[in-house]
Design a protein around this motif. Structure first.
Motif, PDB file in Angstrom:
ATOM      1  N   VAL A  94      28.616  58.052  45.301  1.00  0.00           N
ATOM      2  CA  VAL A  94      27.282  58.605  45.055  1.00  0.00           C
ATOM      3  C   VAL A  94      26.694  59.138  46.360  1.00  0.00           C
ATOM      4  O   VAL A  94      26.712  58.453  47.391  1.00  0.00           O
ATOM      5  CB  VAL A  94      26.341  57.539  44.460  1.00  0.00           C
ATOM      6  N   THR A  95      26.187  60.353  46.317  1.00  0.00           N
ATOM      7  CA  THR A  95      25.481  60.940  47.452  1.00  0.00           C
ATOM      8  C   THR A  95      24.068  61.303  47.024  1.00  0.00           C
ATOM      9  O   THR A  95      23.810  61.587  45.854  1.00  0.00           O
ATOM     10  CB  THR A  95      26.199  62.193  47.983  1.00  0.00           C
ATOM     11  N   ARG A  96      23.137  61.302  47.975  1.00  0.00           N
ATOM     12  CA  ARG A  96      21.722  61.568  47.713  1.00  0.00           C
ATOM     13  C   ARG A  96      21.258  62.729  48.576  1.00  0.00           C
ATOM     14  O   ARG A  96      21.672  62.861  49.739  1.00  0.00           O
ATOM     15  CB  ARG A  96      20.900  60.327  48.024  1.00  0.00           C
ATOM     16  N   GLY A 113      14.097  62.364  34.241  1.00  0.00           N
ATOM     17  CA  GLY A 113      15.057  63.028  35.106  1.00  0.00           C
ATOM     18  C   GLY A 113      15.877  64.008  34.288  1.00  0.00           C
ATOM     19  O   GLY A 113      15.788  64.059  33.055  1.00  0.00           O
ATOM     20  N   VAL A 114      16.673  64.825  34.974  1.00  0.00           N
ATOM     21  CA  VAL A 114      17.551  65.795  34.324  1.00  0.00           C
ATOM     22  C   VAL A 114      18.978  65.477  34.739  1.00  0.00           C
ATOM     23  O   VAL A 114      19.255  65.209  35.912  1.00  0.00           O
ATOM     24  CB  VAL A 114      17.187  67.239  34.709  1.00  0.00           C
ATOM     25  N   LEU A 115      19.890  65.477  33.773  1.00  0.00           N
ATOM     26  CA  LEU A 115      21.288  65.126  34.000  1.00  0.00           C
ATOM     27  C   LEU A 115      22.204  66.294  33.655  1.00  0.00           C
ATOM     28  O   LEU A 115      22.011  66.959  32.634  1.00  0.00           O
ATOM     29  CB  LEU A 115      21.680  63.914  33.162  1.00  0.00           C
ATOM     30  N   ALA A 160      34.985  62.798  36.345  1.00  0.00           N
ATOM     31  CA  ALA A 160      33.600  63.120  35.979  1.00  0.00           C
ATOM     32  C   ALA A 160      32.799  63.386  37.239  1.00  0.00           C
ATOM     33  O   ALA A 160      32.969  62.708  38.261  1.00  0.00           O
ATOM     34  CB  ALA A 160      32.970  61.965  35.195  1.00  0.00           C
ATOM     35  N   CYS A 161      31.929  64.379  37.167  1.00  0.00           N
ATOM     36  CA  CYS A 161      30.998  64.664  38.250  1.00  0.00           C
ATOM     37  C   CYS A 161      29.623  64.867  37.624  1.00  0.00           C
ATOM     38  O   CYS A 161      29.447  65.752  36.777  1.00  0.00           O
ATOM     39  CB  CYS A 161      31.423  65.889  39.044  1.00  0.00           C
ATOM     40  N   ILE A 162      28.661  64.022  38.032  1.00  0.00           N
ATOM     41  CA  ILE A 162      27.330  64.006  37.432  1.00  0.00           C
ATOM     42  C   ILE A 162      26.283  64.360  38.480  1.00  0.00           C
ATOM     43  O   ILE A 162      26.327  63.845  39.611  1.00  0.00           O
ATOM     44  CB  ILE A 162      27.005  62.607  36.858  1.00  0.00           C
ATOM     45  N   VAL A 163      25.339  65.212  38.115  1.00  0.00           N
ATOM     46  CA  VAL A 163      24.176  65.498  38.952  1.00  0.00           C
ATOM     47  C   VAL A 163      22.953  64.948  38.245  1.00  0.00           C
ATOM     48  O   VAL A 163      22.691  65.267  37.083  1.00  0.00           O
ATOM     49  CB  VAL A 163      24.013  67.011  39.199  1.00  0.00           C
ATOM     50  N   HIS A 164      22.199  64.098  38.949  1.00  0.00           N
ATOM     51  CA  HIS A 164      20.963  63.505  38.433  1.00  0.00           C
ATOM     52  C   HIS A 164      19.821  63.988  39.324  1.00  0.00           C
ATOM     53  O   HIS A 164      19.838  63.782  40.540  1.00  0.00           O
ATOM     54  CB  HIS A 164      21.071  61.984  38.455  1.00  0.00           C
ATOM     55  N   ASN A 187      12.244  63.955  40.239  1.00  0.00           N
ATOM     56  CA  ASN A 187      11.139  64.056  41.205  1.00  0.00           C
ATOM     57  C   ASN A 187      11.576  64.652  42.537  1.00  0.00           C
ATOM     58  O   ASN A 187      11.218  64.154  43.609  1.00  0.00           O
ATOM     59  CB  ASN A 187      10.505  62.679  41.432  1.00  0.00           C
ATOM     60  N   GLY A 188      12.367  65.704  42.459  1.00  0.00           N
ATOM     61  CA  GLY A 188      12.766  66.420  43.661  1.00  0.00           C
ATOM     62  C   GLY A 188      13.869  65.773  44.470  1.00  0.00           C
ATOM     63  O   GLY A 188      14.159  66.221  45.585  1.00  0.00           O
ATOM     64  N   VAL A 189      14.504  64.730  43.934  1.00  0.00           N
ATOM     65  CA  VAL A 189      15.621  64.077  44.619  1.00  0.00           C
ATOM     66  C   VAL A 189      16.876  64.243  43.774  1.00  0.00           C
ATOM     67  O   VAL A 189      16.863  64.001  42.569  1.00  0.00           O
ATOM     68  CB  VAL A 189      15.340  62.583  44.863  1.00  0.00           C
ATOM     69  N   LEU A 190      17.949  64.636  44.419  1.00  0.00           N
ATOM     70  CA  LEU A 190      19.211  64.919  43.736  1.00  0.00           C
ATOM     71  C   LEU A 190      20.234  63.845  44.102  1.00  0.00           C
ATOM     72  O   LEU A 190      20.450  63.560  45.280  1.00  0.00           O
ATOM     73  CB  LEU A 190      19.683  66.312  44.154  1.00  0.00           C
ATOM     74  N   HIS A 191      20.822  63.227  43.092  1.00  0.00           N
ATOM     75  CA  HIS A 191      21.941  62.296  43.282  1.00  0.00           C
ATOM     76  C   HIS A 191      23.179  62.883  42.600  1.00  0.00           C
ATOM     77  O   HIS A 191      23.080  63.419  41.485  1.00  0.00           O
ATOM     78  CB  HIS A 191      21.652  60.924  42.680  1.00  0.00           C
TER      79      HIS A 191
END
Length: 522
Positions: A396-398, A115-117, A268-272, A275-279
């Motif tokens: 957390v949002t998806r 994944g990418v963070l 803190a605000c994190i984007v994960h 596989n095409g899904v963003l959290h």
């Protein structure tokens, strides 16, 4: 037997793989999960466009660009499954405080599903907590998301003092993360975390478990566990110190001193993305906004986060409901927690979390440690009756990434105080579209010289306003600071905002950190 290992330090400058060093550990236990509230997102103000042709006062255009571009960074990810749906990103930051209290991080997780963070961190009462979180949180997220089988392989490698596979590859500006990270203590806590996951008899892996539930739980656990570890590390540091001497010489003023980290705080605000899904995991008042291109070509700004402060009615009700009715007028005063803190969720800030007995020990230590922290931390809060008042529980949002989703703007509140989310999305869209228009034209069959000339003139007009910046984050900084009140950038105003002395700058703007994550081609 005690084994020695280390907090994974970065190698290289712009991107590098982490390595382990070895130290000993101590045992901790994880906190429980909580339910998340529903979405709430307040509006902002105004829109911006660039206007050229004005004089910049006593600061030249070259000087302005040097300041704005000093910490800009961009990175393109390789195409294919390894990118997880991310094309690349642009990032930049501009400090107002001295030293700056914002931090940023970006990395690719290398093991298992990967994944990418991306993360932005807004510190308060000093930069110590934001600095520590920016270096440590991604490792906690990696440990929380890795399968037990992979964690077992990592643990065996540490036990046998073999080379440990790198957990992630960092993408960073050479000037990011330049300070100490308290590596020995940091690694002890991280290793305890994965050991407890391995030893938890109640934890099992269901291969049919939806990634949504797995990633959401992992993000929540990682946030809460790191905040817990910061608290324990500070308490251990305090317990090993005498009342009149809480640190070894020089450590009390260290940026990585556990007590200093825990007494300061950060949102803190994190984007994960995987596989095409963003959290998105958010704690505090930084924001993530999705730029969506509608079928008719217009742009929409979709909020992916909520502000955790008094402007959010549900958040305000949560705080009031967690304390006795007798504290209804004191838990939140003047829109601040106990009349002092604006965000209602944050890392650190143990003076809003610890028991009154534990806080008394801190304030009884005298000037040794308190002289090294912000003045606001040197006295206990008033009406401190039923702690904890502050939470490190992220919301957390998806979101499944669609073709129309072109980018995400992730930024600390310094940007959103100056610009409305719709204006931010519109500016990024115009900037990226303008850069696309600079690509070479390949005339098709039957194209005449006249039609080609019209095409070139039309393209030139579209890109004039965005040629100043190749980096979308820098473009946003320029517009946020240079707004003339009529939707344009006034170079004179921009020059004045950039030339304010340190003691005045904070009165006009906050630290600003921006990362623009590119998802799909325009």
């Amino acid at each position: 037997m005690f084994w020695r290992a280390a907090m994974l330090r970065r190698t290289g400058t712009f991107s590098g793989r982490c390595r382990f060093e070895f130290q000993q550990n101590l045992f901790l236990s994880p906190p429980p999960l909580l339910q998340l509230p529903k979405l709430h997102y307040p509006a902002g103000n105004g829109s911006r466009k660039y206007r050229a042709g004005q004089e910049a006062g006593q600061m030249s255009s070259a000087q302005i660009n040097r300041i704005l571009q000093a910490k800009e960074y961009s990175h393109t990810l390789p195409r294919g499954s390894a990118s997880h749906g991310v094309l690349g990103f642009h990032s930049n930051m501009l400090s107002s405080n001295h030293p700056g209290e914002d931090r940023r991080s970006s990395a690719t997780c290398l093991l298992d599903r990967g994944g990418v963070l991306f993360g932005v961190f807004d510190g308060h009462a000093g930069p110590a907590c934001a600095h520590a979180i920016s270096q440590r949180l991604f490792y906690y997220i990696a440990v929380a998301t890795l399968p037990l089988r992979t964690l077992g392989e990592v643990e065996r490698a540490v036990e046998e003092e073999r080379a440990v596979p790198p957990l992630m590859e960092w993408h960073q500006h050479p000037r990011d993360h330049s300070g100490p990270d308290g590596g020995a203590t940091s690694f002890h806590s991280l290793r305890n975390y994965w050991q407890e996951r391995l030893e938890d008899e109640d934890e099992f892996e269901d291969k049919d478990e939806e990634d949504d539930s797995r990633v959401t739980s992992a993000l929540v656990n990682a946030f809460r566990r790191l905040d817990y570890d910061l608290s324990v590390e500070a308490q251990v540091h305090l317990s090993l110190s005498s009342p009149r001497r809480v640190s070894i010489p020089g450590e009390g003023v260290s940026l990585s001193s556990p007590l200093r980290v825990a007494l300061s705080g950060c949102t803190a605000c994190i984007v994960h993305v995987s596989n095409g899904v963003l959290h998105v995991a958010n704690l505090g008042d930084s924001r993530a906004v999705l730029g969506v291109q509608e079928p008719d070509g217009r742009w929409s700004a979709v909020s992916l986060t909520n502000d955790h402060n008094a402007q959010n009615p549900e958040e305000l009700q949560r705080i009031v409901g967690e304390h006795p009715p007798s504290e209804r007028r004191t838990a939140v005063r003047h829109d601040r927690l106990l009349g002092l803190l604006l965000p209602f969720r944050a890392f650190g800030d143990v003076r809003f979390k610890w028991s009154t007995e534990m806080l008394s020990r801190v304030y009884e230590t005298g000037p040794d440690i308190l002289s090294a922290v912000s003045e606001v931390l040197r006295t206990p809060p008033s009406h401190y009756l039923t702690p904890p008042y502050l939470s490190a529980q992220p919301e957390v949002t998806r979101h499944n990434i669609r073709p129309a989703d072109k980018f995400v703007v992730l930024a600390t509140d310094g940007l959103w105080e100056l610009m409305h989310r719709q204006a931010v999305v519109q500016l990024v869209a115009e900037q990226l579209t303008g850069l696309q228009q600079q690509r070479p034209i390949s005339p098709g069959v039957g194209v005449t010289l006249g039609s080609l000339q019209r095409l070139l003139l039309e393209r030139r007009g579209r890109v004039l306003s965005v040629l100043e910046d190749q980096n979308a984050a820098t473009h946003l900084l320029r517009h946020a600071l240079g707004d003339d009140g009529y939707g344009a950038v006034a170079p004179n105003r921009l020059a004045k905002m950039l030339s304010l002395p340190a003691e005045l700058a904070r009165r006009y703007r906050d630290d600003i950190t921006i990362t623009v994550i590119h998802l799909n081609e325009l």
